[in-house]
Scaffold this active site. Structure first.
Site, short mmCIF file in Angstrom:
data_model
loop_
_atom_site.label_atom_id
_atom_site.label_comp_id
_atom_site.label_asym_id
_atom_site.label_seq_id
_atom_site.Cartn_x
_atom_site.Cartn_y
_atom_site.Cartn_z
N SER A 1 1.01 -10.04 -0.85
CA SER A 1 0.76 -8.59 -0.82
C SER A 1 1.07 -7.91 0.50
CB SER A 1 -0.71 -8.33 -1.19
OG SER A 1 -1.57 -9.02 -0.30
N LYS B 1 0.80 -1.23 0.00
CA LYS B 1 0.00 0.00 0.00
C LYS B 1 0.83 1.28 0.00
CE LYS B 1 -4.43 -1.30 0.18
NZ LYS B 1 -5.50 -0.76 -0.70
#
Length: 408
Positions: free
Chosen positions: A304, A51
């Site tokens: 991720s 992110k």
């Protein structure tokens, strides 16, 4: 709309603000699946998640073009995006406010505070938190959407560039899907470079918002059940990602909670990698057979993030109290604990305890706290309200036989 050229420009802008994470070959997984399995380790990225890429892209470009308010930025997130925005804003010298839903974990709140974010707890759902963040933005701050934003998507797409730079002959890339910004960015890079490379998205079966959007032909809100993959439990796909996914993603699959849990365990046991539920979802898609592949196919699994929410030793507090057995008394205690921002892990309510009078009941609570100072704050606040607490262990160790186990 994000394009390969825009994502390449973004990569150059944010290069000093992110890590180029490793792409590692896994002999163990390759043998298990009779293919060449590579892991893209975004769990080793700054803030423990991809992110930061999108957040840095938004802040760097915004500061260059003077489109970011001097009053700072505001966003909404349950965890990873919150940390990314807080860090990117701090590096840009700007204040960041993050609206987090009521159910967001204490560990992720504290991590966001640690990166300099101002936390506001508001909203029973992420959508309600986003709505609150938009209201705050009207006071003069710049709103940053967690996934439905072109700059954010361009930032996430830089992962695709890194994969191709190391493994240009990759044949399949498996990507977790929540709001859709990650796979939209990666898919844009891959299909513009080599349309024959498969891009496959993985959703938690507990919240298949992308699948439902494609079926309906538009973004729709879906109910979400509790999931280990909370990072991709997004009830509605973003509008920009939806349009991009229709053009760049070959397939969407779903994985069950048992598959996610097993994949987290495999990555930890065999690769010594701590992956959060969303980060383990691509492996889960191989594990449950929903992604079909050829023998010796070169496959990249995108891990991720690694921000697993574990109640750590030293943050677990156990308290035992004797309460009047009247309606509303227990509810008032729980409301007090919630107001003190402690997370209730377990409640043990025993009306038949031998030491209790006929009109009394014994209650034991296991709480997740921020730190030792927070434990003392809770103790003092409850004592000030007249609650008499029995001595107990506050470290998560040495609990009595009636204490429920600490979940780790």
């Amino acid at each position: 709309m994000p394009t390969l050229e825009k994502i390449e420009q973004t990569s150059r802008r944010i290069d000093d603000h992110i890590f180029r994470t490793p792409l590692v070959y896994s002999p163990t997984l390759s043998s298990q699946f009779d293919a060449h399995i590579y892991l893209k380790l975004e769990n080793l990225q700054k803030t423990g998640s991809f992110k930061i890429r999108g957040a840095a892209a938004k802040l760097v470009r915004g500061c260059m073009q003077n489109t970011i308010s001097a009053k700072g930025v505001v966003t909404a997130s349950a965890g990873n995006h919150a940390q990314g925005v807080a860090l990117a804003a701090r590096e840009a010298g700007l204040p960041a406010t993050v609206v987090m839903p009521q159910w967001s974990s204490i560990s992720k709140r504290e991590a966001t505070r640690g990166y300099g974010g101002n936390i506001i707890i508001n909203g029973a759902t992420l959508e309600e938190s986003v709505a609150r963040a938009r209201e705050i933005a009207k006071e003069g701050m710049t709103f940053i959407h967690p996934f439905d934003d072109e700059d954010i998507i361009c930032g996430q797409g830089t992962i695709g560039l890194e994969i191709l730079s190391v493994l240009p002959d990759v044949e399949t890339i498996i990507v977790p899907v929540g709001g859709g910004g990650l796979i939209a960015g990666i898919g844009s890079v891959i299909k513009a470079t080599n349309p024959r490379i498969r891009v496959i998205g993985v959703e938690a079966a507990a919240c298949p918002s992308a699948r439902m959007a494609l079926r309906a032909g538009k973004c729709v809100s879906v109910p979400a059940e509790p999931s280990l993959a909370d990072g991709i439990s997004v009830k509605q796909l973003g509008e920009i990602p939806f349009r991009m996914i229709r053009k760049t993603v070959d397939e969407l699959v779903t994985v069950q909670e048992a598959d996610i849990a097993a994949s987290m365990q495999i990555l930890l046991d065999r690769k010594k990698l701590l992956a959060e539920g969303a980060g383990a979802a691509p492996l889960a898609a191989l594990l449950n057979g929903s992604v079909r592949h050829r023998r010796d196919e070169k496959i990249v699994l995108l891990v991720s993030g690694g921000n697993v929410d574990i109640p750590l030793l030293g943050r677990i507090m156990r308290i035992r109290l004797t309460l009047s057995d009247r309606p509303g008394v227990l509810a008032r205690l729980l409301n007090k604990v919630a107001a003190l921002e402690a997370n209730i892990l377990h409640i043990y309510h025993d009306r038949s305890a031998q030491r209790s009078a006929i009109d009394e009941t014994r209650v034991e609570l296991e709480l997740e706290t921020r730190n030792d100072a927070h434990i003392r704050e809770i103790e003092n606040a409850l004592k000030a309200d007249g609650y008499a607490m029995e001595p107990t262990d506050c470290s998560g160790q040495g609990a009595g036989p009636t204490d429920p186990p600490v979940r780790v």
